[in-house]
Design a protein around this motif. Structure first.
Motif, PDB file in Angstrom:
ATOM      1  N   TYR A  40      -6.588   8.109  -1.403  1.00  9.21           N
ATOM      2  CA  TYR A  40      -5.930   8.993  -0.446  1.00  9.21           C
ATOM      3  C   TYR A  40      -6.980   9.932   0.131  1.00  9.21           C
ATOM      4  CZ  TYR A  40      -1.589   7.436  -2.633  1.00  9.21           C
ATOM      5  OH  TYR A  40      -0.551   6.674  -3.114  1.00  9.21           O
ATOM      6  N   PRO A  41      -7.519   9.631   1.299  1.00  9.07           N
ATOM      7  CA  PRO A  41      -8.526  10.519   1.898  1.00  9.07           C
ATOM      8  C   PRO A  41      -7.918  11.862   2.257  1.00  9.07           C
ATOM      9  CG  PRO A  41      -7.826   8.836   3.464  1.00  9.07           C
ATOM     10  CD  PRO A  41      -7.225   8.463   2.145  1.00  9.07           C
ATOM     11  N   LEU A  42      -8.786  12.841   2.404  1.00 14.47           N
ATOM     12  CA  LEU A  42      -8.336  14.200   2.678  1.00 14.47           C
ATOM     13  C   LEU A  42      -7.454  14.267   3.919  1.00 14.47           C
ATOM     14  CD1 LEU A  42      -8.537  17.180   1.872  1.00 14.47           C
ATOM     15  CD2 LEU A  42     -10.629  17.333   3.230  1.00 14.47           C
ATOM     16  N   GLY A  43      -7.774  13.469   4.945  1.00 14.19           N
ATOM     17  CA  GLY A  43      -7.000  13.505   6.177  1.00 14.19           C
ATOM     18  C   GLY A  43      -5.573  13.064   6.013  1.00 14.19           C
ATOM     19  N   SER A  44      -5.245  12.332   4.942  1.00 14.32           N
ATOM     20  CA  SER A  44      -3.876  11.866   4.731  1.00 14.32           C
ATOM     21  C   SER A  44      -3.004  12.917   4.079  1.00 14.32           C
ATOM     22  CB  SER A  44      -3.886  10.597   3.863  1.00 14.32           C
ATOM     23  OG  SER A  44      -4.284  10.899   2.532  1.00 14.32           O
ATOM     24  N   LEU A  45      -3.588  14.036   3.682  1.00 15.48           N
ATOM     25  CA  LEU A  45      -2.849  15.068   2.967  1.00 15.48           C
ATOM     26  C   LEU A  45      -2.309  16.155   3.887  1.00 15.48           C
ATOM     27  CD1 LEU A  45      -5.217  15.456  -0.112  1.00 15.48           C
ATOM     28  CD2 LEU A  45      -3.346  13.844   0.260  1.00 15.48           C
ATOM     29  N   ARG A  63       0.297   6.126   7.847  1.00 11.65           N
ATOM     30  CA  ARG A  63       0.642   4.703   7.935  1.00 11.65           C
ATOM     31  C   ARG A  63      -0.466   3.857   7.298  1.00 11.65           C
ATOM     32  NH1 ARG A  63       4.890   3.150  10.922  1.00 11.65           N
ATOM     33  NH2 ARG A  63       5.818   4.666  12.370  1.00 11.65           N
ATOM     34  N   ARG A  64      -0.027   2.867   6.500  1.00  8.08           N
ATOM     35  CA  ARG A  64      -0.994   1.952   5.900  1.00  8.08           C
ATOM     36  C   ARG A  64      -0.495   0.512   6.006  1.00  8.08           C
ATOM     37  NH1 ARG A  64      -3.391   3.273   0.394  1.00  8.08           N
ATOM     38  NH2 ARG A  64      -5.178   2.268   1.429  1.00  8.08           N
ATOM     39  N   ARG A  91       0.845  -1.196   0.000  1.00  6.05           N
ATOM     40  CA  ARG A  91       0.000   0.000   0.000  1.00  6.05           C
ATOM     41  C   ARG A  91       0.878   1.243   0.000  1.00  6.05           C
ATOM     42  NH1 ARG A  91      -5.114  -0.866   4.161  1.00  6.05           N
ATOM     43  NH2 ARG A  91      -6.243  -2.399   2.891  1.00  6.05           N
ATOM     44  N   THR A  92       0.318   2.340  -0.456  1.00  4.56           N
ATOM     45  CA  THR A  92       1.079   3.584  -0.541  1.00  4.56           C
ATOM     46  C   THR A  92       0.310   4.730   0.112  1.00  4.56           C
ATOM     47  OG1 THR A  92       0.121   4.181  -2.685  1.00  4.56           O
ATOM     48  CG2 THR A  92       2.158   2.875  -2.705  1.00  4.56           C
ATOM     49  N   SER A  93       1.040   5.755   0.477  1.00  6.54           N
ATOM     50  CA  SER A  93       0.451   7.025   0.917  1.00  6.54           C
ATOM     51  C   SER A  93       1.391   8.141   0.500  1.00  6.54           C
ATOM     52  CB  SER A  93       0.211   7.041   2.435  1.00  6.54           C
ATOM     53  OG  SER A  93       1.428   6.926   3.143  1.00  6.54           O
ATOM     54  N   ILE A  94       0.876   9.331   0.457  1.00  3.30           N
ATOM     55  CA  ILE A  94       1.644  10.472  -0.031  1.00  3.30           C
ATOM     56  C   ILE A  94       2.504  11.042   1.091  1.00  3.30           C
ATOM     57  CG2 ILE A  94       1.488  12.794  -1.007  1.00  3.30           C
ATOM     58  CD1 ILE A  94      -1.101  11.956  -2.330  1.00  3.30           C
TER      59      ILE A  94
END
Length: 452
Positions: free
Chosen positions: A279-284, A443-444, A74-77
């Motif tokens: 990518y939900p708004l909270g992850s940005l 974190r994912r 999984r990925t996140s910005i």
């Protein structure tokens, strides 16, 4: 449109929506000159974000996520930006606290707490005079979580947070860590002091740091004051008008989340296709380290140390050697003052500079663990992988005037005007917004690596 450009535009749109909220709040609570209210803090915090935020999309983080069915990537910005963590106020007595609806009643309560702990009244300090009339000054200072965090919470969660009805009081947990966590570091600092600086005074201070039995004995007795603390605090109670909510100001979730975010839909579609989870708004946005209205430091509560009844700050070599911890970009040409000793006494005749140095002293306390004070440290929450925190510090003056973000310590010794000229307060009360830089990704799973 690239993901980077779309995310940056998204951030600006979110901040615009938050600014609408803050402006609505400020109209409901007017304040006189040299003071500030919570809605005004919201307004000024968000208005300064173009110069303070420094939002950057830095890359992608990769995580290993495993279930009984197997493992996936999984990925996140990965993002970096500044967060308005805390409101730091300096004042010379509770009645002149510049933050009217929160700081002032809280200061009055904590003044009674400090008096109970010391067994004597906590006297008010004098106002700072100007240049040739005064050298030394003394101020009270507090640090409270910036309420701007409520706005981001509403934008990211879709729910409207309640304003707190009571305040928690910092305990002595960090203070009790001092002998075995911080003291060895202090002793190591003395070993690095050049021998050419050693004289009778410094030698005595170094010896005290190596064998501080008297001071440590006084620290060990601090828990005995907790009974007095509990009885003096009682119930700090409702300082926000008995359960007032943001909804009472006419603010609704739809007003926040109903704003046209434009590229958000495209970004979400791209992210959904790339990761399967989106990518939900909270992850940005990197969460900061302070919740709204959390009391992190209050100098009257910390009177035993802030007023040097227990002179533990004198164990630090920086309290004796002027150039070690100057609030200055050029320590050899400092016109500000030292971060150490982190007490209420300061040699500085300019009131704005004095307030700035006090703010730096408190920031030095609340961003570290095991410091010799009664405080609650800033600590980021879970759910994110942090690559750095507190790596950069910026300040925004909120009262008596409003400014963009700056760093303290400019050398103005040859300037016609000193820092803070034409920004002095008639009540000698000042409010600063403390911004910290964070580098993080959501974190994912089990963190693997990031690119770049």
């Amino acid at each position: 449109m690239t993901i980077r450009t779309a995310l940056q535009l998204l951030a600006r749109r979110c901040l615009l929506a938050a600014l609408v909220l803050a402006l609505a709040c400020s109209m409901a609570f007017p304040a006189r000159a040299d003071t500030i209210t919570t809605p005004m803090i919201l307004t000024k915090t968000i208005a300064a974000m173009p110069s303070c935020l420094s939002y950057q999309v830095k890359g992608i983080c990769f995580f290993l996520y495993c279930t009984l069915k197997g493992c996936t990537i999984r990925t996140s910005i990965r993002i970096s930006h500044y967060v308005p963590d805390a409101i730091v106020s300096s004042y010379h007595e509770p009645l002149t606290h510049p933050w009217l609806d929160i700081g002032k009643p809280l200061a009055a309560t904590m003044s009674a707490v400090g008096a109970a702990m010391m067994g004597m009244p906590v006297d008010a300090s004098s106002s700072s005079a100007r240049e040739h009339r005064e050298m030394a000054t003394f101020k009270s200072v507090d640090a409270i979580g910036n309420p701007a965090g409520m706005i981001l919470a509403a934008l990211t969660s879709g729910t409207l947070p309640d304003l707190p009805s009571a305040f928690g009081v910092p305990g002595v947990g960090e203070l009790m860590k001092f002998p075995y966590q911080e003291l060895p570091s202090i002793q190591q600092q003395w070993l690095s002091v050049p021998g050419t600086l050693t004289n009778n005074v410094l030698a005595g201070a170094a010896s005290l740091a190596k064998a501080p039995s008297d001071i440590l004995g006084k620290i060990a007795a601090i828990p005995g004051y907790l009974g007095k603390l509990q009885s003096a605090v009682g119930n700090v109670g409702s300082l926000m008008n008995a359960g007032m909510k943001l909804g009472d100001l006419g603010i609704t979730v739809s007003k926040l989340t109903g704003v046209d975010l434009g590229p958000l839909q495209s970004v979400m579609q791209i992210a959904q296709g790339a990761s399967g989870g989106g990518y939900p708004l909270g992850s940005l946005f990197c969460p900061g380290s302070a919740s709204a209205f959390t009391l992190h430091f209050q100098s009257d509560l910390d009177s035993l140390f802030w007023r040097e009844l227990i002179p533990v700050e004198m164990l630090y070599p920086a309290s004796w050697i002027p150039t070690m911890q100057e609030v200055s970009k050029s320590p050899a040409l400092s016109t500000w003052g030292g971060r150490y000793p982190r007490t209420g006494k300061l040699v500085q005749s300019h009131p704005v500079k004095a307030s700035a140095v006090y703010a730096e002293r408190v920031a030095s306390i609340i961003t570290r663990s095991a410091q010799p004070h009664i405080y609650a440290p800033l600590s980021p929450g879970g759910g994110f992988k942090y690559f750095s925190q507190f790596s950069g510090r910026r300040w925004q003056m909120l009262s008596p005037s409003s400014t963009s973000c700056i760093e303290f310590g400019d050398n103005d010794s040859l300037s016609l005007a000193s820092f803070g000229d034409f920004k002095t307060s008639s009540t000698d009360g000042y409010v600063w917004n403390l911004w910290h830089n964070y580098d993080c990704c959501q974190r994912r799973g089990i963190y693997l690596f990031s690119v770049p």
